[in-house]
Scaffold this motif. Structure first.
Motif, PDB file in Angstrom:
ATOM      1  N   THR A 476       0.817  -1.214   0.000  1.00  0.00           N
ATOM      2  CA  THR A 476       0.000   0.000   0.000  1.00  0.00           C
ATOM      3  C   THR A 476       0.849   1.261   0.000  1.00  0.00           C
ATOM      4  O   THR A 476       0.387   2.314  -0.458  1.00  0.00           O
ATOM      5  CB  THR A 476      -0.932   0.018   1.217  1.00  0.00           C
ATOM      6  N   LEU A 477       2.082   1.177   0.493  1.00  0.00           N
ATOM      7  CA  LEU A 477       2.970   2.332   0.457  1.00  0.00           C
ATOM      8  C   LEU A 477       3.710   2.451  -0.874  1.00  0.00           C
ATOM      9  O   LEU A 477       4.535   3.340  -1.053  1.00  0.00           O
ATOM     10  CB  LEU A 477       3.986   2.250   1.606  1.00  0.00           C
ATOM     11  N   GLY A 478       3.410   1.575  -1.805  1.00  0.00           N
ATOM     12  CA  GLY A 478       4.008   1.676  -3.135  1.00  0.00           C
ATOM     13  C   GLY A 478       5.358   1.029  -3.246  1.00  0.00           C
ATOM     14  O   GLY A 478       6.090   1.297  -4.208  1.00  0.00           O
ATOM     15  N   GLY A 479       5.729   0.185  -2.281  1.00  0.00           N
ATOM     16  CA  GLY A 479       7.018  -0.485  -2.352  1.00  0.00           C
ATOM     17  C   GLY A 479       7.019  -1.582  -3.391  1.00  0.00           C
ATOM     18  O   GLY A 479       5.979  -2.041  -3.855  1.00  0.00           O
ATOM     19  N   GLY A 480       8.232  -2.004  -3.779  1.00  0.00           N
ATOM     20  CA  GLY A 480       8.347  -3.118  -4.703  1.00  0.00           C
ATOM     21  C   GLY A 480       8.559  -2.733  -6.146  1.00  0.00           C
ATOM     22  O   GLY A 480       8.728  -3.601  -6.988  1.00  0.00           O
ATOM     23  N   TRP A 481       8.567  -1.413  -6.428  1.00  0.00           N
ATOM     24  CA  TRP A 481       8.788  -1.031  -7.818  1.00  0.00           C
ATOM     25  C   TRP A 481      10.275  -0.857  -8.069  1.00  0.00           C
ATOM     26  O   TRP A 481      10.960  -0.113  -7.373  1.00  0.00           O
ATOM     27  CB  TRP A 481       8.054   0.261  -8.150  1.00  0.00           C
ATOM     28  N   ASP A 482      10.802  -1.544  -9.055  1.00  0.00           N
ATOM     29  CA  ASP A 482      12.219  -1.506  -9.384  1.00  0.00           C
ATOM     30  C   ASP A 482      12.395  -0.722 -10.673  1.00  0.00           C
ATOM     31  O   ASP A 482      11.937  -1.129 -11.735  1.00  0.00           O
ATOM     32  CB  ASP A 482      12.764  -2.932  -9.543  1.00  0.00           C
ATOM     33  N   GLN A 483      13.077   0.432 -10.587  1.00  0.00           N
ATOM     34  CA  GLN A 483      13.252   1.263 -11.774  1.00  0.00           C
ATOM     35  C   GLN A 483      14.087   0.566 -12.847  1.00  0.00           C
ATOM     36  O   GLN A 483      14.022   0.910 -14.018  1.00  0.00           O
ATOM     37  CB  GLN A 483      13.929   2.588 -11.384  1.00  0.00           C
ATOM     38  N   ASN A 484      14.893  -0.430 -12.445  1.00  0.00           N
ATOM     39  CA  ASN A 484      15.710  -1.133 -13.427  1.00  0.00           C
ATOM     40  C   ASN A 484      14.878  -1.978 -14.383  1.00  0.00           C
ATOM     41  O   ASN A 484      15.336  -2.344 -15.448  1.00  0.00           O
ATOM     42  CB  ASN A 484      16.723  -2.029 -12.713  1.00  0.00           C
ATOM     43  N   THR A 485      13.642  -2.297 -13.975  1.00  0.00           N
ATOM     44  CA  THR A 485      12.771  -3.107 -14.834  1.00  0.00           C
ATOM     45  C   THR A 485      11.687  -2.259 -15.478  1.00  0.00           C
ATOM     46  O   THR A 485      10.735  -2.782 -16.024  1.00  0.00           O
ATOM     47  CB  THR A 485      12.110  -4.222 -14.013  1.00  0.00           C
ATOM     48  N   ALA A 486      11.818  -0.930 -15.409  1.00  0.00           N
ATOM     49  CA  ALA A 486      10.779  -0.047 -15.934  1.00  0.00           C
ATOM     50  C   ALA A 486      10.757  -0.095 -17.454  1.00  0.00           C
ATOM     51  O   ALA A 486      11.778  -0.247 -18.109  1.00  0.00           O
ATOM     52  CB  ALA A 486      10.995   1.380 -15.458  1.00  0.00           C
ATOM     53  N   THR A 487       9.581   0.048 -18.017  1.00  0.00           N
ATOM     54  CA  THR A 487       9.425   0.173 -19.452  1.00  0.00           C
ATOM     55  C   THR A 487       9.648   1.629 -19.843  1.00  0.00           C
ATOM     56  O   THR A 487       9.009   2.531 -19.307  1.00  0.00           O
ATOM     57  CB  THR A 487       8.020  -0.260 -19.905  1.00  0.00           C
ATOM     58  N   THR A 488      10.578   1.872 -20.755  1.00  0.00           N
ATOM     59  CA  THR A 488      10.948   3.235 -21.102  1.00  0.00           C
ATOM     60  C   THR A 488       9.824   3.925 -21.858  1.00  0.00           C
ATOM     61  O   THR A 488       9.262   3.381 -22.802  1.00  0.00           O
ATOM     62  CB  THR A 488      12.221   3.228 -21.959  1.00  0.00           C
ATOM     63  N   VAL A 489       9.514   5.150 -21.457  1.00  0.00           N
ATOM     64  CA  VAL A 489       8.531   5.977 -22.134  1.00  0.00           C
ATOM     65  C   VAL A 489       9.282   7.028 -22.935  1.00  0.00           C
ATOM     66  O   VAL A 489      10.223   7.644 -22.429  1.00  0.00           O
ATOM     67  CB  VAL A 489       7.587   6.643 -21.116  1.00  0.00           C
ATOM     68  N   PRO A 490       8.943   7.273 -24.201  1.00  0.00           N
ATOM     69  CA  PRO A 490       9.663   8.254 -24.992  1.00  0.00           C
ATOM     70  C   PRO A 490       9.674   9.614 -24.325  1.00  0.00           C
ATOM     71  O   PRO A 490       8.709  10.024 -23.695  1.00  0.00           O
ATOM     72  CB  PRO A 490       8.879   8.287 -26.325  1.00  0.00           C
ATOM     73  N   ALA A 491      10.807  10.325 -24.475  1.00  0.00           N
ATOM     74  CA  ALA A 491      10.917  11.655 -23.876  1.00  0.00           C
ATOM     75  C   ALA A 491       9.876  12.606 -24.446  1.00  0.00           C
ATOM     76  O   ALA A 491       9.367  13.484 -23.745  1.00  0.00           O
ATOM     77  CB  ALA A 491      12.322  12.203 -24.101  1.00  0.00           C
TER      78      ALA A 491
END
Length: 504
Positions: A476-491
């Protein structure tokens, strides 16, 4: 050929130099409809950089077996795969919409052969070829730009939805894994209790056959044996079902090496004073990383579902600008530049240069209020998005508050349940000593065994609830998201979304 391109280049340059005015309302983030902090803990005790949204799931779940299952689920889970494909689909839709900002130039070749319309009606041929500019809308009032910004915000919202799916998946895998651990404890406890009660029943039957024991004590012993058999069947069923649930989350068959270890409680009878099992402590569950208690409610803004709701609000805000621009004239350009000849073979030898630019203007005059209604629909959609954003914040605040309460109360409950189980263990030990000394009856010993079994079952459930409460708080606090596995969004998409909130 360079001379043929000059008219098209001139028209394109003219379009580029035209500055579009935006009719998108200035975006402002709605005020947070929740208190600044939760009632549990001191918000000033924890700095903002310690927010659990920055805690990686690998740091929070240190068990290597659980980590391998989480990695497998991130690679194979179908729900997460659908969320990633939704991003790709939305990205393609954004690129389609963004292409409307630029002229579409193509190559054309056309030919005509027929008779003239006047005497002596000779047969003629005409062939033309070159570059063509399709109908291109000059975005004077920012309609196309607003639609592009809305598409960019929708893309970012889809990316946040993927993050939410990943966090929920990690929490579900961890929760199911700990449930399997509890199932194994329950199954081992039920199996040991069944064996001990079955052994005691043989002794009771022997005493009854020799007239030492009455039938009431014998039937009580038989009842305890069947009750233990029921508990074993229930524990076995729950274990198998949870194993199936874990396989679905992981997206493949679960490797037995990644499952929680099977506990061993021994096989000596429960009336043996030195063999009475004591459950609890660190031997029952592996530790989890600590989460800060005092946190300001502003950490909710980092939750992916909150960010998703805000991006949807930004998209709805941009759609208002597009609806407003539809009330103003729309100007489109069509152009071509190339060569024309009387034959295809002479098109590039003796053909003549030709070019043309056509402009069209379409302005609404009377449409029975359709355009105005479109603006009202867009404004109502924006108001709905505001309400949904505020509701998302309120729901998130309650989820965290409930998780904090669960963590505290389940911790207290687990401690009390541990104390009760310890007390029942001592009670059984004393009952066994009294029974051997002839002070207590067989019924007293059976009652103590039954009470200990129930207390140990409740202890396992309380410990499981405590672990799952910590996992829920992490989620619920938003933990567990790893930026290394993020899907890149175009700039360009990120820039478009921010522009939707700053246009005036």
């Amino acid at each position: 050929m360079i001379r043929m391109l000059k008219p098209v280049a001139l028209a394109t340059t003219l379009v580029t130099l035209l500055s579009a005015c935006s009719l998108v309302p200035t975006y402002q983030r709605p005020a947070s409809p929740v208190p600044q902090q939760w009632s549990t803990g001191d918000a000033s005790a924890v700095p903002a950089e310690a927010a659990p949204t920055l805690i990686n799931w690998e740091a929070y779940f240190p068990d290597q077996r659980l980590q391998s299952l989480i990695r497998a689920s991130l690679a194979n889970n179908r729900d997460l795969r659908v969320a990633v494909l939704n991003i790709e689909q939305t990205r393609a839709q954004y690129q389609i919409q963004r292409a409307s900002l630029f002229p579409q130039v193509g190559v054309s070749l056309s030919g005509t052969r027929g008779t003239a319309t006047s005497a002596p009606y000779p047969v003629y041929s005409s062939v033309s070829g070159g570059l063509s500019l399709s109908a291109f809308e000059i975005d004077l009032f920012g309609r196309v730009r607003a639609l592009t910004d809305a598409a960019a915000a929708t893309l970012l919202a889809t990316e946040e939805a993927r993050k939410t799916t990943q966090i929920s998946l990690i929490a579900s895998v961890a929760s199911t894994w700990y449930a399997l651990w509890a199932d194994r404890w329950q199954l081992a406890l039920a199996e040991q209790t069944l064996q001990a009660r079955a052994s005691s029943l043989k002794l009771l039957q022997l005493k009854y056959d020799n007239g030492v024991l009455n039938e009431l004590e014998l039937r009580s012993g038989q009842s305890l044996v069947e009750a233990a058999r029921v508990s074993r069947a229930q524990a076995d069923r729950q274990y198998r079902q949870d194993l199936n649930a874990l396989a679905l989350l992981v997206g493949q068959q679960v490797d037995p090496a990644t499952l929680p270890p099977a506990p061993s409680l021994g096989d000596r009878p429960l009336d043996d004073v030195d063999a009475i099992p004591r459950l609890g402590g660190d031997s029952l569950w592996p530790a989890l990383a600590e989460l800060p208690v005092g946190l300001p409610s502003q950490v909710l803004l980092a939750r992916p579902d909150i960010t998703q709701a805000e991006q949807q609000l930004i998209a709805a805000n941009a759609n208002i600008g597009a609806a407003r621009a539809a009330m103003f004239p729309s100007i489109s350009l069509t152009g071509n530049a190339g060569r024309v000849s009387n034959s295809l073979s002479g098109l590039f030898d003796d053909g003549r240069r030709s070019w043309g630019v056509t402009g069209s203007l379409l302005a609404p005059i009377f449409d029975m209020g359709r355009t105005r209604a479109g603006v009202e629909v867009a404004q109502a959609s924006r108001d709905i998005a505001v309400a949904q954003y505020e509701k998302a914040l309120q729901s998130a605040f309650r989820e965290v508050s409930d998780a904090l309460v669960s963590r505290d109360t389940y911790g207290e409950q687990a401690q009390a349940q541990q104390a009760q189980a310890d007390a029942e263990t001592d009670r059984l030990r004393l009952s066994a000593l009294r029974y051997r000394s002839g002070v207590a009856s067989q019924l007293d010993l059976l009652d103590a065994q039954r009470s200990l079994f129930a207390a140990q079952q409740s202890l396992i459930q309380a410990q499981l609830a405590r672990q799952q409460a910590n996992i829920t708080l992490f989620k619920t606090l938003g933990g567990g998201w790893d930026q290394n596995t993020a899907t890149t969004v175009p700039a360009s998409a990120a820039g478009g979304a921010s522009a939707a909130g700053s246009a005036s």
